[in-house]
Design an enzyme around this catalytic site. Structure first.
Site, PDB file in Angstrom:
ATOM      1  CB  VAL A  68     -14.204   2.406   9.835  1.00  0.00           C
ATOM      2  CG1 VAL A  68     -13.817   1.116  10.533  1.00  0.00           C
ATOM      3  CG2 VAL A  68     -15.347   2.175   8.854  1.00  0.00           C
ATOM      4  CB  SER A  69     -12.388   7.479   9.258  1.00  0.00           C
ATOM      5  OG  SER A  69     -12.120   7.785  10.607  1.00  0.00           O
ATOM      6  CB  THR A  70     -12.773   6.056   4.664  1.00  0.00           C
ATOM      7  OG1 THR A  70     -11.815   4.995   4.821  1.00  0.00           O
ATOM      8  CG2 THR A  70     -12.158   7.371   5.125  1.00  0.00           C
ATOM      9  CD  GLN A  73     -10.634   3.490   8.102  1.00  0.00           C
ATOM     10  OE1 GLN A  73     -11.498   4.359   8.170  1.00  0.00           O
ATOM     11  NE2 GLN A  73      -9.653   3.383   8.976  1.00  0.00           N
TER      12      GLN A  73
END
Length: 208
Positions: A68-70, A73
């Site tokens: 996931v990006s961050t 999440q």
């Protein structure tokens, strides 16, 4: 030469720190000692140890890779893991390890992703399973797919669109635009500086 603390080395080869200590005492895998008498291990030891494991090709691992990006999440990360575990179970695939990364699909310095690629190059991996190709890499997927195949690794992309949120792609595109905007701004400042220098030089010549 890269060196690793016992806890780092233990995580890399999939054993506990206590196991490393026992192997050191038994002479099975001797640790090096720093001037302050602290244990450490080298990258050569890692390669040598892993090389012994792959002598038997059946020992190669099947790995689930999720991203996931961050950090916000984390629920999405859990959903990816569960979905891929269910997929593997339905296909009768035994999963040996799960890699969970947090970082943009544009970032080539993701810790687990780089570890995965290194393990593939060492011949430790048989299969990689991802929910969507964007979870593996945002751009250039075909190149990395060929890279994995050249190392004898099969990558299974389940292509679950739900697990590849569009807002992540939008954010990645915004980041790309930001980078190029900064470059353009830098070029404009550089051009302005050149023009100013030329005007100064021309003024000096006129005075002469």
């Amino acid at each position: 030469m890269n060196t690793y603390k016992p806890n780092e080395f233990a995580e890399m080869i999939g054993v506990s720190v206590k196991t490393l200590q026992r192997w050191d005492n038994d002479g099975k895998l001797k640790a090096f000692r720093s001037p302050s008498d602290r244990r450490y291990y080298t990258h050569n030891q890692y390669v040598e140890y892993m090389g012994k494991l792959v002598a038997d090709k059946d020992s190669r691992k099947t790995i689930i890779y999720t991203r996931v990006s961050t950090n916000n999440q984390k629920d999405d990360l859990k959903n990816q893991v569960k979905f891929l575990q269910d997929y593997a179970n339905a296909k009768g695939i035994i999963v040996d390890e799960i890699f969970e990364d947090v970082g943009s699909g544009l970032n080539y310095n993701r810790k687990k992703w780089n570890k995965l690629l290194e393990d593939c190059m060492l011949g430790l991996v048989k299969t990689v399973i991802v929910a969507h190709r964007d979870r593996f890499i945002r751009f250039g997927y075909e190149w990395f797919e060929r890279f994995l195949k050249s190392n004898g690794v099969e990558i299974i992309v389940v292509n679950n669109e739900v697990l590849s949120p569009q807002e992540e792609m939008v954010q990645d595109l915004i980041n790309i635009i930001h980078v190029f905007s900064c470059k353009i701004y830098g070029l404009r400042k550089y051009k302005k500086k050149i023009e100013e220098d030329e005007e100064i030089a021309k003024g000096l010549q006129d005075r002469d």
